[in-house]
Design a protein around this motif. Structure first.
Motif, PDB file in Angstrom:
ATOM      1  N   ALA A 250       0.918  -1.016   0.182  1.00 52.48           N
ATOM      2  CA  ALA A 250      -0.151  -0.179   0.156  1.00 52.48           C
ATOM      3  C   ALA A 250       0.557   1.006   0.065  1.00 52.48           C
ATOM      4  N   LEU A 251       1.870   1.372   0.736  1.00 52.78           N
ATOM      5  CA  LEU A 251       2.944   2.203   0.752  1.00 52.78           C
ATOM      6  C   LEU A 251       3.542   2.834  -0.578  1.00 52.78           C
ATOM      7  N   ALA A 252       3.846   1.650  -1.071  1.00 53.28           N
ATOM      8  CA  ALA A 252       4.875   1.401  -2.635  1.00 53.28           C
ATOM      9  C   ALA A 252       3.329   2.082  -3.426  1.00 53.28           C
ATOM     10  N   GLU A 253       2.488   2.056  -3.058  1.00 55.94           N
ATOM     11  CA  GLU A 253       0.937   2.661  -3.742  1.00 55.94           C
ATOM     12  C   GLU A 253       1.176   3.439  -4.579  1.00 55.94           C
ATOM     13  N   ARG A 254       1.463   4.304  -3.187  1.00 53.93           N
ATOM     14  CA  ARG A 254       0.856   5.921  -3.145  1.00 53.93           C
ATOM     15  C   ARG A 254       2.424   6.760  -3.497  1.00 53.93           C
ATOM     16  N   ALA A 255       3.095   6.008  -2.903  1.00 54.79           N
ATOM     17  CA  ALA A 255       4.266   6.413  -3.809  1.00 54.79           C
ATOM     18  C   ALA A 255       4.185   7.004  -5.092  1.00 54.79           C
ATOM     19  N   GLU A 256       3.968   5.373  -5.718  1.00 54.80           N
ATOM     20  CA  GLU A 256       3.563   5.747  -6.778  1.00 54.80           C
ATOM     21  C   GLU A 256       3.166   6.628  -7.404  1.00 54.80           C
ATOM     22  N   ALA A 257       2.097   6.842  -6.861  1.00 57.39           N
ATOM     23  CA  ALA A 257       0.769   7.209  -7.353  1.00 57.39           C
ATOM     24  C   ALA A 257       0.989   9.413  -7.223  1.00 57.39           C
ATOM     25  N   LEU A 258       1.452   9.441  -6.476  1.00 56.13           N
ATOM     26  CA  LEU A 258       2.053  10.205  -6.415  1.00 56.13           C
ATOM     27  C   LEU A 258       3.646  11.093  -7.040  1.00 56.13           C
ATOM     28  N   GLY A 259       3.825  10.017  -7.615  1.00 51.52           N
ATOM     29  CA  GLY A 259       5.374  10.499  -8.022  1.00 51.52           C
ATOM     30  C   GLY A 259       6.110  11.151  -7.464  1.00 51.52           C
TER      31      GLY A 259
END
Length: 427
Positions: free
Chosen positions: A77-86
């Motif tokens: 989940a943390l990785a997904e947020r980093a990617e979604a936010l660039g």
């Protein structure tokens, strides 16, 4: 490795989203990772991203200092947020947030808050391995934050600066230094912020947090709801005399003032950094890290048993472990219960509306008997269910509204069982 220059930022919160968009001189913002959905980013964050404002997700629930290995779903989940936010990096805390479970053959307990890890070799070994696991799972660099603490562990083997230095040396992790937390630990634990800064590898700092709090009865509460005091700005200036921080961020989580006051605080933060005057140009070159042996289950179990004993004393009323200050443990226990009541009121705002002025007293009475085991949303459901089962609601209208609220959210099996009990009670 050169750290990205972030500049001056502010913690993005929905309550001040419009003000943040209009605020001059904001180079970046930080969002609470768990409050962000990658597929449904708030329009305010989208607009900031389109303007080139950097957004960094800040996690609060991994529990990297806990005895168990990091949860894969939370890491994903943390990785997904980093990617979604660039985002150029993600951040978390040097803390444990839960204890118990299979490792210690005891019930799983949730603190709902960041609790300090003991500065021992065992705890450092576990933390280092957990951070290496997280680093391997994340698409961007990780930075970890020092936390504020009300309690001290007996028998600690290192100072905070030594602990952080060894952590960086063994993992190459970056640091998020919270100068407000250094001030908190100065008041509450007698730890010298200057000594901590002198001992830690300041070139590993990714960015800095600045926040306010208040003192009551000799205890400093890191509230994030009060103005930044001069003492915290002094610690920031000391840090900035050693190295210019790549980024500095103002945290405010509630009791939000007018935008003009926030802008004045940001100006004071810029002034404190300028007063430090450092411009070292020092680079962070992560140390070459040999392959470390896995931490043994016995080490994790020792850490887990110690953390479980502390958390159980704080949230389940078991005896305070030997060597801990009972008064401070009591202050921490009350603070955890109060935070539970506040957060449940936010995630389930219907509950204080239904219960009115009696909400807080009812929840604190419930919290004394029922530790949190599955997060705040489940806690809200369990609280409402307990009130209904115990028949503690004298107002028939409130009881009906609470029952309807619970039935809408509790799922099919609990809905049938509760309905049966309610019918039997009415009969």
């Amino acid at each position: 490795m050169t750290l990205e220059r972030l500049g001056t930022g502010i913690g993005w919160r929905p309550e001040i989203a419009d003000a943040v968009e209009r605020m001059p001189g904001i180079d970046w913002v930080e969002v609470v990772a768990e409050n962000t959905c990658p597929g449904h980013l708030p329009e305010s964050l989208r607009r900031l991203r389109e303007r080139g404002v950097t957004v960094v997700p800040h996690g609060v629930s991994l529990g990297l200092g806990g005895a168990d290995r990091p949860d894969e779903d939370r890491l994903t989940a943390l990785a997904e947020r980093a990617e979604a936010l660039g985002s150029p990096l993600v951040t978390e805390h040097i803390a444990f947030v839960r204890a118990g479970g299979p490792l210690t053959a005891s019930p799983l307990l949730e603190a709902g808050h960041l609790l300090p890890v003991p500065r021992t070799r065992d705890a450092l070994d576990v933390l280092c391995e957990n951070i290496r696991v997280a680093q391997a799972a994340l698409p961007v660099p990780l930075a970890v934050e020092n936390i504020a603490a009300l309690i001290c562990w007996p028998g600690e083997e290192m100072t905070e600066g030594q602990f952080l230095y060894d952590l960086v040396d063994r993992t190459g992790v970056r640091l998020l230094i919270d100068v407000a937390n250094l001030h908190t630990n100065h008041v509450n634990r007698g730890e010298d912020p200057a000594k901590a800064l002198a001992e830690l590898p300041v070139e590993a700092i990714a960015y800095v947090h600045v926040a306010g709090g208040f003192e009551r009865d000799g205890v400093w509460h890191d509230s994030h709801a009060h103005p930044v005091p001069p003492a915290v700005l002094d610690v920031l200036t000391d840090l900035a005399s050693r190295i210019t921080p790549p980024g500095v961020l103002l945290e405010r989580d509630e009791n939000f003032p007018e935008p003009g006051e926030l802008e004045r605080e940001l100006a004071a933060i810029r002034g404190a950094v300028a007063a430090g005057g450092a411009d070292t140009g020092r680079r962070f070159d992560p140390p070459a890290r040999p392959t470390a042996p896995e931490v043994t289950d016995a080490t994790r179990q020792r850490v887990g048993l110690a953390q479980t004993a502390v958390l159980s004393a704080l949230v389940a009323g078991t005896p305070v472990p030997e060597g801990f200050d009972r008064m401070r443990m009591g202050v921490q226990a009350r603070a955890l219960a109060s935070k539970r009541a506040d957060v449940v009121a936010k995630v389930a705002p219907e509950l204080p509306e239904i219960l009115g002025a009696g909400y807080r007293a009812a929840f604190l009475a419930y919290a004394q008997e029922q530790p949190m085991t599955r997060g705040y949303r489940r806690d809200a459901l369990d609280f409402a269910g307990e009130l209904l089962r115990a028949g503690r609601l004298g107002d028939g209208g409130s009881r009906r509204r609470l029952e309807e609220w619970w039935l809408e959210r509790a799922g099919s099996a609990p809905r049938r069982s509760l309905a049966r009990r309610v019918l039997l009670r009415r009969g």
